[in-house]
Structures are given as structure tokens and as C-alpha cells.
Design a protein around this motif. Structure first.
Motif, PDB file in Angstrom:
ATOM      1  N   GLU A   1       0.866  -1.137  -0.118  1.00  0.00           N
ATOM      2  CA  GLU A   1      -0.201   0.055  -0.048  1.00  0.00           C
ATOM      3  C   GLU A   1       0.836   1.415   0.028  1.00  0.00           C
ATOM      4  O   GLU A   1       0.522   2.429  -0.435  1.00  0.00           O
ATOM      5  CB  GLU A   1      -0.851  -0.041   1.114  1.00  0.00           C
ATOM      6  N   ASP A   2       2.130   1.253   0.616  1.00  0.00           N
ATOM      7  CA  ASP A   2       2.909   2.308   0.545  1.00  0.00           C
ATOM      8  C   ASP A   2       3.724   2.607  -0.838  1.00  0.00           C
ATOM      9  O   ASP A   2       4.163   3.765  -1.055  1.00  0.00           O
ATOM     10  CB  ASP A   2       4.284   2.066   1.527  1.00  0.00           C
ATOM     11  N   LEU A   3       3.570   1.641  -1.693  1.00  0.00           N
ATOM     12  CA  LEU A   3       4.294   1.812  -3.195  1.00  0.00           C
ATOM     13  C   LEU A   3       3.304   2.781  -4.041  1.00  0.00           C
ATOM     14  O   LEU A   3       1.913   2.663  -4.160  1.00  0.00           O
ATOM     15  CB  LEU A   3       4.263   0.410  -3.770  1.00  0.00           C
ATOM     16  N   LYS A   4       4.113   3.569  -4.698  1.00  0.00           N
ATOM     17  CA  LYS A   4       3.162   4.402  -5.768  1.00  0.00           C
ATOM     18  C   LYS A   4       4.318   4.288  -7.103  1.00  0.00           C
ATOM     19  O   LYS A   4       5.483   4.140  -6.954  1.00  0.00           O
ATOM     20  CB  LYS A   4       3.394   5.903  -5.290  1.00  0.00           C
ATOM     21  N   PRO A   5       3.448   4.352  -8.307  1.00  0.00           N
ATOM     22  CA  PRO A   5       4.373   4.390  -9.486  1.00  0.00           C
ATOM     23  C   PRO A   5       5.248   5.591  -9.581  1.00  0.00           C
ATOM     24  O   PRO A   5       5.270   6.343  -8.862  1.00  0.00           O
ATOM     25  CB  PRO A   5       3.175   4.730 -10.596  1.00  0.00           C
TER      26      PRO A   5
ATOM     27  N   GLY B   1      12.403 -12.876 -16.808  1.00  0.00           N
ATOM     28  CA  GLY B   1      12.515 -11.632 -15.956  1.00  0.00           C
ATOM     29  C   GLY B   1      13.240 -11.960 -14.614  1.00  0.00           C
ATOM     30  O   GLY B   1      13.887 -13.224 -14.606  1.00  0.00           O
ATOM     31  N   ALA B   2      13.061 -11.107 -13.627  1.00  0.00           N
ATOM     32  CA  ALA B   2      13.770 -11.471 -12.467  1.00  0.00           C
ATOM     33  C   ALA B   2      12.777 -10.918 -11.329  1.00  0.00           C
ATOM     34  O   ALA B   2      12.123  -9.692 -11.415  1.00  0.00           O
ATOM     35  CB  ALA B   2      15.201 -10.803 -12.326  1.00  0.00           C
ATOM     36  N   PHE B   3      13.001 -11.577 -10.368  1.00  0.00           N
ATOM     37  CA  PHE B   3      12.126 -11.150  -9.146  1.00  0.00           C
ATOM     38  C   PHE B   3      12.825 -10.543  -8.211  1.00  0.00           C
ATOM     39  O   PHE B   3      13.957 -11.054  -7.734  1.00  0.00           O
ATOM     40  CB  PHE B   3      11.313 -12.396  -8.368  1.00  0.00           C
ATOM     41  N   ILE B   4      12.414  -9.226  -7.601  1.00  0.00           N
ATOM     42  CA  ILE B   4      13.463  -8.524  -6.954  1.00  0.00           C
ATOM     43  C   ILE B   4      12.788  -8.339  -5.490  1.00  0.00           C
ATOM     44  O   ILE B   4      11.448  -7.841  -5.442  1.00  0.00           O
ATOM     45  CB  ILE B   4      13.542  -7.025  -7.357  1.00  0.00           C
ATOM     46  N   ASP B   5      13.436  -8.524  -4.335  1.00  0.00           N
ATOM     47  CA  ASP B   5      12.966  -8.285  -2.863  1.00  0.00           C
ATOM     48  C   ASP B   5      12.800  -6.620  -2.681  1.00  0.00           C
ATOM     49  O   ASP B   5      14.251  -6.212  -2.757  1.00  0.00           O
ATOM     50  CB  ASP B   5      13.814  -9.043  -2.023  1.00  0.00           C
ATOM     51  N   ILE B   6      11.932  -5.813  -2.569  1.00  0.00           N
ATOM     52  CA  ILE B   6      12.250  -4.317  -2.377  1.00  0.00           C
ATOM     53  C   ILE B   6      11.614  -4.160  -0.947  1.00  0.00           C
ATOM     54  O   ILE B   6      11.256  -2.757  -0.628  1.00  0.00           O
ATOM     55  CB  ILE B   6      11.160  -3.673  -3.560  1.00  0.00           C
ATOM     56  N   GLY B   7      11.502  -4.998  -0.147  1.00  0.00           N
ATOM     57  CA  GLY B   7      11.094  -4.791   1.141  1.00  0.00           C
ATOM     58  C   GLY B   7       9.823  -5.030   1.597  1.00  0.00           C
ATOM     59  O   GLY B   7       9.473  -4.442   2.847  1.00  0.00           O
TER      60      GLY B   7
END
Length: 716
Positions: free
Chosen positions: A640-644, A659-665
């Protein structure tokens, strides 16, 4: 060199762009029982510095070519034993480049089960088939067929005789190696894989419910997805190709320009041969080939991902709390000191609304302060999001700097329930062992992950659909290369770690640890020769990869091989160094003296000389120390904190075909599609990314309902 060996060397040189001496030396070293890590590290002069990846591919191809030669000999022998080996067949066998081509050549001579053609031959209809196949303009097939009517043999009419003769012709056409080769090539180049839904319900395979794509452009992950969807009953999959064109090809090859009365029968037999015999066979063969190729490609990706995970830099000198999240049974906690020794354990309940979170907070705070914890390592499985939120809030209230990190816990439960874990921690239950593993993974990922079957470490795609033998072999090779590239401390390494060292098997690894227990620490590498079942060949292969940090010979803490000790000491003496001198200017002195001159005097190749200099400059070197450290966090994000357009730092968790999967926290990893990785064209994400890489990404889109995050690495 015998002709077969020369032929293999020529092929290897062409395929791997090698000189003949490189291929010959690499082959000889492999045949002499040397391991890939040993050859790659200590026989660079002989191979022209072929690295471990190239050597493994070279070795696999060498074995495949030798298998092909064995099959060639067997095919020749089996046909000769039947008295049917002609110069033409022998030449075709000699020139065959694949196992499929050899199978096609042998097909007519292979003992067959009862077929329609063999039954027709039992009825005496083979002469009629030969007559029709000759397509003489004066032959009347119907009249000739009447001569073969024999009720006792089951031929009751001319139509029966003609039908049987066409069965014989159809099988002969199907067994023709040239025809099969051409039709196979055409299908591979022009055919389509087509799939439709078999169940009227939504599924993860819905993208393939109305799917059609050319065979030669099909991505490996699509092949594996189609196979799994078919296996689970959601898809029906088949190969489609221009059937009329295939049959027309056969007819052109089999019939004269001017038709005869027999031509119609040959055309009918050709159509039957293709539809009933050739097409199903080629379809199975091509799909098996596609699957094998897709598996090989995916196994390579899995191997590269595993390499990235194993080679993540260790977090040294920190006391770590391992936190294994859970709901009903609580979160298991274990604190280990900087050497991995367990200091404290416990269970807290903090992830469900009805849990006493204040009690859990006090328990963890006491444990953190009592043991001077520096970092909390949180497993990224079930209940990890709730655990991350709780830990993030907890450490804010503690009056000292503490970080947390999300740790890939794949395989931790497999390890914790294993005999190895039970032997290592008999006093702890399965859940607490898992927490210890999660803590230690941060301190030394390689040392901890080698305890787990590589197949249980989830850094690939469709690994459970792979050929088990191939997958195990590839992953064991990756682990072996990683362990040997890092090297291990002979006096502290576990049997699991030692078992991957060049030249050491599981039995010898156990014997090394037993010897250590009975005799105390190793003082020198040469003591290894006293270990039961560790002979001179194994010592040669393993010694350079084993380190002794406080032994009697300082060279034992370097990657200098014992066979080069005299040369290393001679180098230092020649350049004027004494015992305990600072060697920081060693390379400069060597250049000033003249490296070629040093090589001549010390009887060394220049590559080996440079390796010795590098090893002396960095005793006990760990190549992982030069890589970026894991991302440590103090606060938590939610979807919910993420924005484009938000730019974030992340860690690559998995690299796959698209592609690749990224851990963004946040709890859900984001996907960077292959088209969003970089501006230039790449065939595969692994050309740019590896598991464990720290990357900056920008948010493209967030789908809260489907829990999907789209990311890009472009334009940052």
C-alpha cells in the motif's frame, strides 16, 4: 591418436573455439582423474586458462561424443551381425552426427514387435508389396493380388492382399532414415505447438487455453508450462504441421513422374505411413527433444541462480538472531555469536491478533540486549510479513543500532528435519534448528546452504519437473565450484562443506573431522596424508583448496598449491623478502626483476607465477568479501506504501527466463520483465542479473488484488 579420438577433438575445438592442444590436454587431464576445480585452478598452462564453467561444458560434451561413438560402433555391429551391412549403410553410420540419426539408420534392422506389416509378411504378402513398389507400367496390382488369396493364411480376397501389401510398404517408408530426417527437419522448422484447455475452469494455465507458436521459437519456460499443464489435465497439447505438404514430399520421392497402375497404392501407403507411423513418432520425438532442451536451459538458469545465492557475501563479526516466522506454533528464535555458536533460543507469539505482543516484545528485547544482537535475520516464508512489521517496530524502541534483513529460508525446514541437523543439534527440536540455520545463512551462506539438497533451494523455475539425475549433477557441480573458489578452513569446516572440496568424498570428509577430533587441529596441509582413505591423488586434488590460518607454514593459508611451495619460497628469496616481511609491493618487485626471467629461473609458467603472487598478496582471501553486502533494513514497507515511479533499492531473489524477481522490502517480490532490465537487447535476464545482486528499481504498477508489483530498471 586414433581416428575416433581425433574426430572428437576436432568437434570439441570447433564447438568451443579451442586450439587442438587445449582440447587434447583438457581431455587427458579429465581422463587422468583430475577434477574440474583442480584443472581450472592449477593446470591453467595446460588448458590455456579454461575456467570451471567451460571445463564442465567441455567434459559433458566429451562424454556425449564418446557415447555417440559407442552407439555408432554398436549400430555397425548389430547390422553386420544380421549380414546386412553395406558400404552405403556403413558410410551413413560413419557420417551420422546425432543419436537420432543413428536410430533412424538402425530402425529397419531393429527387432520389431508384431505389427500390421509383420502380420502381412507372415501371410506371404511381401513379394506383392515389392511388385507394387516397383510401379511397373505393365503390372496390374488387382490381378497380381488375386494370386495371393489364401483363406488358410487369412487372405480372403484381393482387397485383403492389397491392404496387407500396403501395410508392408507403409512400414518400409516409415523406416527410411532419409525420409525421417527430412520430415523431422521440416517439422522442427515449420511446425507449431498448439494447446487447448481440457477442463472448463480457470487455472494458472489460462494463457495456454488457445495457444499456438512455432516450434523453433518456443521459449523453454513455455515448453515446461505446457508439459505441466498437460500432466495436470488442464491442457491438451499437440504438434501441428502442414500434413499435405509432408505427404506430398513422400509421394514425390516414391512415385515416377508418369503414374502407373500401382502408383495409387503407393500414394495411399505413403499417406498411411505418415499419418499412422511417422507423424506420431516424430511428434513424440520432437516433444521429448524440446523438453530435454528446455530442461537443460532451465537447469543452467537454476545453476546460475544457485551460484549467486551461494556466493552472497558473508556478514562477518556480528551476533545474529535467527527468526523463523510462524502463526499458530509461534516464531522460533535462535541467537548465534560471530562464529555461529548458539547462545540463546526461544519461541515468541507475535503474528496473530490474539497473541500477547507485549510479552513477545519483552522476551525479544531481553534476548537482544542479553546477547548484544547486531542483526535479526528473518526467514521469508509463512508469516514473514507480520514478523517483519513486528521486528521493525521492536528495534526502533531499543537504545542501540540494530538492523534486520529478510533471508531466503528455502530448504531450511528440509535441513532442520535431516539426520545431519539432528546430529549437529540433538538438544534442539526441528523448529529451533531451522531458526539457527536462518541466522547462520546470513553469517556464511555457503557453509550453511551446502547442508541442504540443492533441489530444495528454490531459485529456479519448474525444478520439480526436471530430470532428477541431470538437475542433481548440475547443482552439485555448482556447489563444488563455489566451495572450491572460496576455499575452506580445514580446522573448522563441517563434513558437508568438506565433501564438496575437490578430490574429497563424503567418507573422506567424515574421516577428516574424526582425525581432527582425535588429534586436534591440523598444523599443516601435509598432515592430510595421515587421514584414512585420503591418498596421494586425493591430496593433490584437495590440498590447494584447504586453508590453515594458524599452521606451521604460512603458505598453508593461501591458495598456493603444495606442489608450488618451493617455487613460491624461491620467488620470495629471489626478490629479497625475509620471514614476516610486508609483501604489498611483491608484484612491483616481480615486474622490476622481470617476470619472464623469474619464470625461467623458477621453472614456472607465467600464469602460475601470477597466481602465486596474487595468493601471497591476499592470504586467506575470500572472493565473496569483494561483493556488495546484503541490504540491511531498519523500517518496513507494505504494498500500500508503493506508488508508480517510486525508486527503491532491492535484492535479486530469482532469475527466470522472462525476467527477475526483486525483493524491495515488501512481502511480495516485484517482477522486472526482461524487456525492462536494460535498453539493449538481451536473450536472457541472466546476462545482466544474478541472484543476490543489489539493484535500484522503479515501480511501474501495483496490483493489490492480484498481489503483483511491476518494476523497471530502465531510466533510473
Amino acid at each position: 591418436m586414433e581416428e575416433k579420438s581425433r574426430k572428437i577433438i576436432e568437434i570439441l575445438c570447433a564447438e568451443f573455439n579451442l586450439k587442438a592442444w587445449q582440447a587434447e590436454n583438457a581431455t587427458a587431464l579429465i581422463d587422468d582423474g583430475n577434477t574440474v576445480p583442480f584443472i581450472a585452478r592449477y593446470r591453467k598452462e595446460a588448458t590455456g586458462s579454461m575456467d570451471d564453467t567451460l571445463l564442465r561444458d567441455f567434459h559433458k560434451r566429451l562424454l556425449a561424443l564418446r557415447t555417440l561413438e559407442e552407439k555408432r560402433d554398436d549400430t555397425m555391429r548389430l547390422i553386420d551381425e544380421q549380414g546386412k551391412l553395406t558400404d552405403e549403410i556403413a558410410n551413413a553410420i560413419y557420417n551420422a552426427k546425432t543419436l537420432s540419426e543413428l536410430d533412424d539408420i538402425y530402425r529397419p534392422f531393429r527387432p520389431k514387435r508384431r505389427t500390421r506389416a509383420s502380420i502381412a509378411k507372415e501371410k506371404g504378402l511381401e513379394p506383392l508389396a515389392v511388385l507394387i513398389m516397383a510401379q511397373d507400367k505393365n503390372t496390374n496390382p488387382e490381378k497380381e493380388a488375386e494370386k495371393y488369396i489364401d483363406e488358410q493364411k487369412g487372405v480372403e480376397s484381393a482387397e485383403d492382399a492389397l491392404s496387407g501389401a500396403m501395410d508392408i510398404i507403409a512400414e518400409d517408408i516409415s523406416d527410411n532414415a532419409d525420409f525421417r530426417k527430412k520430415l523431422r527437419e521440416f517439422t522442427q522448422q515449420n511446425g507449431f505447438i498448439v494447446s487447448k484447455n481440457s477442463k472448463d475452469e480457470d487455472s494458472v494455465y489460462s494463457n495456454y487455453y488457445e495457444f499456438s507458436q512455432k516450434i523453433d521459437g518456443l521459449a523453454p519456460h513455455r515448453i515446461l508450462a505446457l508439459n505441466r499443464g498437460e500432466k495436470e489435465g488442464f491442457l491438451s497439447v499437440k504438434i501441428e504441421v502442414d500434413e499435405e505438404r509432408m505427404i506430398s514430399f513422400l509421394i514425390r520421392k516414391l512415385t515416377p513422374k508418369v503414374p502407373t497402375p500401382s502408383t495409387t497404392y503407393v500414394e495411399t501407403a505413403a499417406a498411411d505411413a505418415y499419418k499412422r507411423l511417422i507423424a506420431p513418432s516424430l511428434s513424440t520425438e520432437i516433444r521429448n527433444s524440446l523438453t530435454e532442451s528446455a530442461e537443460d536451459s532451465s537447469i543452467k538458469v537454476f545453476g546460475k541462480n544457485l551460484n549467486g545465492l551461494l556466493m552472497q557475501p558473508p556478514v562477518k563479526g556480528s551476533t545474529v538472531m535467527g527468526f523463523d516466522p510462524g502463526y499458530r506454533t509461534g516464531c522460533k528464535v535462535a541467537v548465534v555469536n560471530e562464529t555461529g555458536k548458539v547462545l540463546d533460543t526461544g519461541v515468541v507469539y507475535c503474528t496473530l491478533p490474539n497473541h500477547d505482543k507485549e510479552k513477545a516484545k519483552k522476551q525479544l528485547t531481553d534476548m537482544i540486549l542479553r546477547n548484544n544482537v547486531d542483526i535479526v535475520s528473518i526467514g521469508n516464508g509463512t508469516a514473514s510479513k507480520e514478523s517483519e512489521i513486528f521486528i521493525s517496530e521492536l528495534i526502533k524502541g531499543i537504545d542501540r543500532r540494530i538492523y534486520y534483513v529478510m533471508t531466503n529460508e528455502a530448504g531450511a525446514s528440509v535441513y532442520s528435519a535431516s539426520e545431519l541437523a539432528a546430529a549437529e543439534f540433538p538438544e534442539y527440536d526441528v523448529a529451533l534448528r531451522s531458526a539457527v540455520s536462518i541466522a547462520r545463512r546470513l553469517q556464511d551462506p555457503l557453509a550453511e546452504l551446502v547442508k541442504i539438497d540443492p533441489k530444495s533451494i528454490g531459485v529456479g523455475q519448474y525444478q520439480h519437473d526436471m530430470n532428477v539425475t541431470k538437475l542433481s549433477s548440475e547443482l552439485s557441480d555448482v556447489v563444488e565450484d563455489c566451495v572450491n573458489s572460496v576455499g575452506v578452513d580445514l580446522n573448522t569446516a563441517s563434513p558437508s562443506l568438506l565433501g564438496y572440496i575437490s578430490g574429497i568424498n563424503k567418507t573422506v570428509a567424515k574421516n577428516i573431522t574424526l582425525y581432527r577430533e582425535e588429534n586436534g587441529k591440523f598444523k599443516s596441509r601435509s598432515e592430510l596424508l595421515n587421514v584414512p582413505k585420503l591418498g596421494k591423488k586425493a591430496y593433490e586434488q584437495c590440498a590447494g583448496f584447504l586453508r590453515i590460518s594458524d599452521g606451521t607454514n604460512f603458505l598453508d593459508n593461501t591458495s598456493v598449491h603444495p606442489e608450488s611451495y618451493n617455487a613460491a619460497l624461491g620467488l620470495l628469496k629471489t626478490l629479497g623478502y625475509g620471514k614476516g616481511d610486508n609483501l604489498s609491493d611483491l608484484n612491483g618487485r616481480a615486474k622490476e626483476y622481470g617476470k619472464k626471467k623469474l619464470c625461467d629461473e623458477l621453472d614456472l609458467g607465467e600464469i602460475t607465477l601470477n597466481d602465486i603472487i596474487d595468493a601471497l598478496l591476499k592470504p586467506g582471501r575470500d572472493p565473496r568479501d569483494e561483493l556488495p553486502k546484503p541490504t540491511l533494513r531498519e523500517d518496513v514497507l507494505s504494498m500500500e506504501d508503493l506508488k508508480p515511479d517510486m525508486v527503491l533499492s532491492g535484492v535479486v531473489r530469482n532469475v527466470i527466463d522472462f525476467g527477475a524477481f526483486i525483493d524491495i522490502g515488501v512481502h511480495q517480490d516485484g517482477l522486472v520483465h526482461i524487456s525492462q532490465i536494460c535498453d539493449k537487447y538481451i536473450k536472457h535476464p541472466s546476462e545482466v542479473l544474478s541472484v543476490g545482486d543489489n539493484v535500484d528499481v522503479k515501480v511501474l504498477d501495483i496490483d493489490l488484488k492480484k498481489k503483483r508489483i511491476s518494476l523497471t530498471m530502465k531510466g533510473i
